[in-house]
Design an enzyme around this catalytic site. Structure first.
Site, PDB file in Angstrom:
ATOM      1  N   THR A  10      95.065 -36.667  69.803  1.00 48.66           N
ATOM      2  CA  THR A  10      95.246 -36.237  71.250  1.00 48.66           C
ATOM      3  C   THR A  10      94.840 -34.762  71.345  1.00 48.66           C
ATOM      4  O   THR A  10      94.497 -34.080  72.163  1.00 48.66           O
ATOM      5  CB  THR A  10      96.576 -36.500  71.517  1.00 48.66           C
ATOM      6  OG1 THR A  10      96.689 -37.878  71.476  1.00 48.66           O
ATOM      7  CG2 THR A  10      96.999 -36.062  72.934  1.00 48.66           C
ATOM      8  N   VAL A  12      94.492 -30.572  68.962  1.00 47.76           N
ATOM      9  CA  VAL A  12      94.203 -30.025  67.731  1.00 47.76           C
ATOM     10  C   VAL A  12      95.157 -28.694  67.578  1.00 47.76           C
ATOM     11  O   VAL A  12      95.279 -27.989  68.818  1.00 47.76           O
ATOM     12  CB  VAL A  12      92.859 -29.292  67.746  1.00 47.76           C
ATOM     13  CG1 VAL A  12      92.420 -28.706  66.539  1.00 47.76           C
ATOM     14  CG2 VAL A  12      91.817 -30.292  67.956  1.00 47.76           C
ATOM     15  N   ALA A 109      94.580 -38.188  57.165  1.00 51.75           N
ATOM     16  CA  ALA A 109      95.005 -36.944  56.886  1.00 51.75           C
ATOM     17  C   ALA A 109      96.447 -36.536  57.062  1.00 51.75           C
ATOM     18  O   ALA A 109      97.054 -35.985  56.322  1.00 51.75           O
ATOM     19  CB  ALA A 109      94.088 -35.901  57.302  1.00 51.75           C
ATOM     20  N   ASP A 110      96.789 -36.774  58.407  1.00 51.95           N
ATOM     21  CA  ASP A 110      98.249 -36.696  59.048  1.00 51.95           C
ATOM     22  C   ASP A 110      99.232 -37.167  58.017  1.00 51.95           C
ATOM     23  O   ASP A 110     100.077 -36.563  57.747  1.00 51.95           O
ATOM     24  CB  ASP A 110      98.272 -36.754  60.182  1.00 51.95           C
ATOM     25  CG  ASP A 110      98.021 -38.091  60.875  1.00 51.95           C
ATOM     26  OD1 ASP A 110      97.132 -38.984  59.874  1.00 51.95           O
ATOM     27  OD2 ASP A 110      98.173 -38.621  61.855  1.00 51.95           O
ATOM     28  N   ARG A 111      98.921 -38.330  57.618  1.00 51.67           N
ATOM     29  CA  ARG A 111     100.071 -39.001  56.866  1.00 51.67           C
ATOM     30  C   ARG A 111     100.177 -38.688  55.479  1.00 51.67           C
ATOM     31  O   ARG A 111     101.101 -38.463  54.911  1.00 51.67           O
ATOM     32  CB  ARG A 111      99.386 -40.623  56.873  1.00 51.67           C
ATOM     33  CG  ARG A 111      99.467 -41.344  58.292  1.00 51.67           C
ATOM     34  CD  ARG A 111      98.929 -42.703  58.324  1.00 51.67           C
ATOM     35  NE  ARG A 111     100.308 -43.473  57.996  1.00 51.67           N
ATOM     36  CZ  ARG A 111      99.786 -44.811  58.030  1.00 51.67           C
ATOM     37  NH1 ARG A 111      98.556 -45.486  58.283  1.00 51.67           N
ATOM     38  NH2 ARG A 111     100.774 -45.414  57.844  1.00 51.67           N
ATOM     39  N   ASP A 130     106.291 -40.480  62.157  1.00 50.06           N
ATOM     40  CA  ASP A 130     105.686 -39.450  63.075  1.00 50.06           C
ATOM     41  C   ASP A 130     105.073 -40.171  64.454  1.00 50.06           C
ATOM     42  O   ASP A 130     104.399 -41.051  64.594  1.00 50.06           O
ATOM     43  CB  ASP A 130     104.199 -39.109  62.119  1.00 50.06           C
ATOM     44  CG  ASP A 130     103.385 -37.894  62.878  1.00 50.06           C
ATOM     45  OD1 ASP A 130     103.797 -37.374  63.609  1.00 50.06           O
ATOM     46  OD2 ASP A 130     102.385 -37.522  62.053  1.00 50.06           O
ATOM     47  N   THR A 133      99.610 -40.047  68.829  1.00 43.91           N
ATOM     48  CA  THR A 133      98.962 -40.886  69.505  1.00 43.91           C
ATOM     49  C   THR A 133      99.522 -42.452  69.182  1.00 43.91           C
ATOM     50  O   THR A 133      99.682 -43.331  69.835  1.00 43.91           O
ATOM     51  CB  THR A 133      97.390 -41.017  69.626  1.00 43.91           C
ATOM     52  OG1 THR A 133      97.004 -39.638  69.840  1.00 43.91           O
ATOM     53  CG2 THR A 133      96.793 -41.880  70.549  1.00 43.91           C
TER      54      THR A 133
END
Length: 258
Positions: A10, A12, A109-111, A130, A133
């Site tokens: 969603t 950056v 990557a976020d996880r 987390d 989205t």
């Protein structure tokens, strides 16, 4: 200074770090078609407004769940800052943790970044929630290994599906309920109760099951935009850490420099 770029589905988020402290941050809607030149027009103006010069940026790291965006951010880094960016999970910025799942390369990557930062900041077994989205629930063991998790629709996706597939239901804002009642007396209240308290019940139920499966005490760390809102209405979280993903990027950049 380090410029960390967290590319979500969603938004950056750009964050400017001095050592491990965030000095400034900026957010823009994710668009994989946005060029490096377009990023530069926006970002360089914001740097100046906040009193920073582009020459102060000496390192850049990008973590992305939108692969197409990485190329344009690399152009931004190389053309306007003269820096070849690190890409989280690749080369010198490899995760550096055990990923104990069937397809390690499929881990977002976020996880992975959340797992790295959470293990660096909190002891023992962890469940990281987390709110993005999608809402993800990730298990990190006491050694820092990523053990797996859950992906659920984000609350806004759930609301969009409800409104988009019914003829008469109105769009409502996600907010905390006015009281603890779960019997609504009008359409808007009934929708909010269903979406909000339904989501809380889902979280509490899934986390209880995850803790039972882990078999050891596990601390729950929440991050993402809606974490604070939910924290006001449930005691399931042990910590709320809004900058977990960005801090994971800073940790990876520090390891690469070492």
């Amino acid at each position: 200074m380090l410029l960390a770029v967290d590319v979500g589905n969603t938004n950056v988020v750009f964050a400017l770090f001095e050592n491990r402290e965030i000095k400034a941050r900026w957010r823009i809607a994710t668009d994989a078609r946005r060029t490096g030149d377009q990023y530069a027009v926006w970002l360089l103006q914001l740097l100046g407004i906040e009193g920073f010069a582009r020459e102060q940026v000496t390192r850049i790291i990008v973590g992305s769940v939108v692969p197409r965006a990485v190329h344009n951010l690399t152009v931004l880094a190389e053309k306007y800052f003269g820096i070849t960016p690190l890409v989280a999970g690749e080369g010198d910025a490899d995760w550096g943790i055990s990923v104990d799942v069937d397809e390690p390369r499929s881990l977002g990557a976020d996880r992975a970044l959340n797992a790295i930062a959470a293990h660096a900041k909190y002891d023992g077994d962890l469940i990281v929630v987390d709110f993005g989205t999608a809402t993800t629930f990730d298990v990190v063991d006491f050694n820092g290994a990523y053990k797996g998790g859950i992906i659920a629709p984000g609350i806004n996706l759930s609301l969009d599906a409800l409104v988009g597939n019914t003829a008469k239901l109105p769009r409502i804002a996600i907010e905390g309920p006015r009281d603890a009642s779960v019997i609504g007396t009008n359409t808007e209240d009934q929708m909010l109760i269903g979406v909000f308290w339904g989501y809380v019940a889902m979280m509490e139920g899934l986390i209880a099951r995850m803790r039972a499966e882990i078999g050891r005490p596990a601390r729950v760390v929440a991050t993402g935009g809606l974490a604070i809102l939910f924290d006001e209405h449930t005691d399931i979280f042990d910590a709320v850490d809004a900058d977990l993903t960005l801090e994971g990027l800073a940790i990876l950049a520090g390891r690469a420099r070492a």
